[in-house]
Design a protein around this motif. Structure first.
Motif, short mmCIF file in Angstrom:
data_model
loop_
_atom_site.label_atom_id
_atom_site.label_comp_id
_atom_site.label_asym_id
_atom_site.label_seq_id
_atom_site.Cartn_x
_atom_site.Cartn_y
_atom_site.Cartn_z
N ALA A 16 0.66 -1.14 0.03
CA ALA A 16 0.09 -0.03 -0.10
C ALA A 16 0.83 1.45 -0.09
CB ALA A 16 -1.10 -0.03 1.25
N PRO A 17 1.91 1.39 0.85
CA PRO A 17 2.67 2.71 0.78
C PRO A 17 3.26 3.11 -0.72
CG PRO A 17 3.59 1.33 2.60
CD PRO A 17 2.47 0.52 1.87
N PHE A 18 3.49 1.94 -1.50
CA PHE A 18 4.42 2.06 -2.73
C PHE A 18 3.05 1.87 -3.95
CE2 PHE A 18 6.62 -0.54 0.41
CZ PHE A 18 7.69 0.68 0.54
N GLY A 19 2.13 1.76 -3.87
CA GLY A 19 1.15 1.43 -5.03
C GLY A 19 0.01 0.65 -4.90
N ASP A 20 -0.84 0.15 -5.84
CA ASP A 20 -2.11 -0.70 -5.87
C ASP A 20 -1.73 -1.79 -6.62
OD1 ASP A 20 -3.53 1.75 -5.23
OD2 ASP A 20 -3.02 2.44 -7.34
N ILE A 21 -2.24 -2.96 -6.01
CA ILE A 21 -2.14 -4.43 -6.76
C ILE A 21 -3.43 -4.28 -7.64
CG2 ILE A 21 -2.35 -6.79 -6.42
CD1 ILE A 21 -1.07 -6.51 -3.82
N LEU A 22 -2.78 -4.83 -8.96
CA LEU A 22 -3.99 -4.95 -9.86
C LEU A 22 -4.13 -6.71 -9.88
CD1 LEU A 22 -2.25 -2.59 -12.49
CD2 LEU A 22 -4.07 -2.21 -10.81
N ASP A 23 -5.36 -6.95 -9.50
CA ASP A 23 -5.62 -8.33 -9.19
C ASP A 23 -7.01 -8.97 -9.74
OD1 ASP A 23 -5.80 -11.04 -8.00
OD2 ASP A 23 -5.04 -10.31 -6.12
N ALA A 24 -6.98 -10.10 -10.24
CA ALA A 24 -8.31 -10.40 -10.80
C ALA A 24 -8.73 -11.76 -10.22
CB ALA A 24 -7.82 -10.74 -12.54
N SER A 25 -7.94 -11.94 -9.05
CA SER A 25 -8.46 -13.18 -8.48
C SER A 25 -9.55 -12.69 -7.42
CB SER A 25 -7.17 -13.68 -7.60
OG SER A 25 -6.80 -13.01 -6.76
N GLY A 26 -10.24 -13.67 -7.30
CA GLY A 26 -11.45 -13.67 -6.10
C GLY A 26 -12.67 -13.40 -6.84
N THR A 27 -13.59 -12.77 -6.00
CA THR A 27 -14.83 -12.17 -6.45
C THR A 27 -14.79 -10.96 -7.40
OG1 THR A 27 -15.89 -13.13 -4.65
CG2 THR A 27 -17.36 -11.72 -6.03
N CYS A 28 -15.44 -11.15 -8.30
CA CYS A 28 -15.37 -9.73 -9.38
C CYS A 28 -16.26 -8.86 -8.87
CB CYS A 28 -15.90 -10.00 -10.87
SG CYS A 28 -17.39 -10.55 -11.14
N ASP A 29 -16.24 -7.45 -9.49
CA ASP A 29 -17.07 -6.49 -8.82
C ASP A 29 -18.66 -6.53 -9.59
OD1 ASP A 29 -15.00 -4.94 -7.22
OD2 ASP A 29 -14.09 -4.76 -9.08
N ARG A 30 -18.41 -6.90 -10.91
CA ARG A 30 -19.71 -7.05 -11.60
C ARG A 30 -19.40 -7.70 -13.02
NH1 ARG A 30 -19.19 -0.76 -13.33
NH2 ARG A 30 -18.71 -0.63 -11.40
N LEU A 31 -20.44 -8.68 -13.21
CA LEU A 31 -20.62 -9.04 -14.61
C LEU A 31 -20.98 -8.27 -15.79
CD1 LEU A 31 -22.02 -12.52 -13.52
CD2 LEU A 31 -19.64 -11.95 -14.12
N ILE A 32 -20.31 -8.44 -16.77
CA ILE A 32 -20.91 -7.45 -18.01
C ILE A 32 -20.70 -8.45 -19.08
CG2 ILE A 32 -19.86 -5.48 -17.08
CD1 ILE A 32 -17.32 -5.84 -18.99
N ASN A 33 -21.05 -7.92 -20.40
CA ASN A 33 -20.95 -8.43 -21.64
C ASN A 33 -22.12 -9.86 -21.52
OD1 ASN A 33 -19.25 -6.80 -22.58
ND2 ASN A 33 -17.41 -8.00 -22.17
#
Length: 163
Positions: A16-33
């Motif tokens: 957290a002090p250095f940046g953000d993790i871009l992570d696609a594991s776990g539950t998604c925020d929303r389904l699209i398409n």
């Protein structure tokens, strides 16, 4: 900066002090398409300053291995920089806190299979260091006027070892 640095697993709390993790594991925020795509939404705080814009580049880095001797840290004072691996292979992330314009002793992390990173503006970091081929990454960073790169050579290098 004496002694080796252990590369530990990348976690949101430690990074957290250095940046953000871009992570696609776990539950998604929303389904699209029509429910056929998981959107892991708004994962990074992108920052390109007042005169910059976002650019997307492809980097092809030579894979390294642990132990790794880190002899160069850099930072981008005018914008954030995101690294999105184009494979599921882990890569080494080296970061350091700022000590009055110079980097402190580095910390090292190894990403998980579904992780990229976004480095906050001005964060000292090592060069792109994939641990397995291919070393292909999409990189989102600042395009614009002004000097956006500061480098510091580490002499002696800092040895990064496996946890």
């Amino acid at each position: 900066m004496t002694g080796p640095v252990r590369a530990r697993p990348l976690t949101a709390e430690a990074f957290a002090p250095f940046g953000d993790i871009l992570d696609a594991s776990g539950t998604c925020d929303r389904l699209i398409n029509a429910g056929m795509c998981e959107r892991h939404h708004d994962r990074a705080r992108l920052d390109f300053g007042t005169e910059g814009r976002a650019g997307i580049s492809i980097f092809d880095a030579v894979p390294r291995s642990l132990p790794y001797d880190c002899d160069l840290l850099e930072r981008h004072p005018e914008g954030s920089q995101a690294f999105l691996p184009l494979s599921a292979n882990p890569f080494l992330v080296i970061v350091a806190r700022d000590l009055g314009g110079r980097p402190d002793k580095p910390l090292a992390f190894v990403t998980g299979p579904h992780q990229g990173i976004n480095l906050h503006r001005g964060t000292w970091h090592g060069v792109l260091t994939p641990l397995h081929p291919p070393g292909l990454f999409a990189v989102v960073d600042r395009i614009g006027p002004g000097a956006n790169l500061e480098e510091v050579r580490l002499d002696p290098p800092v040895r990064i070892i496996a946890e």
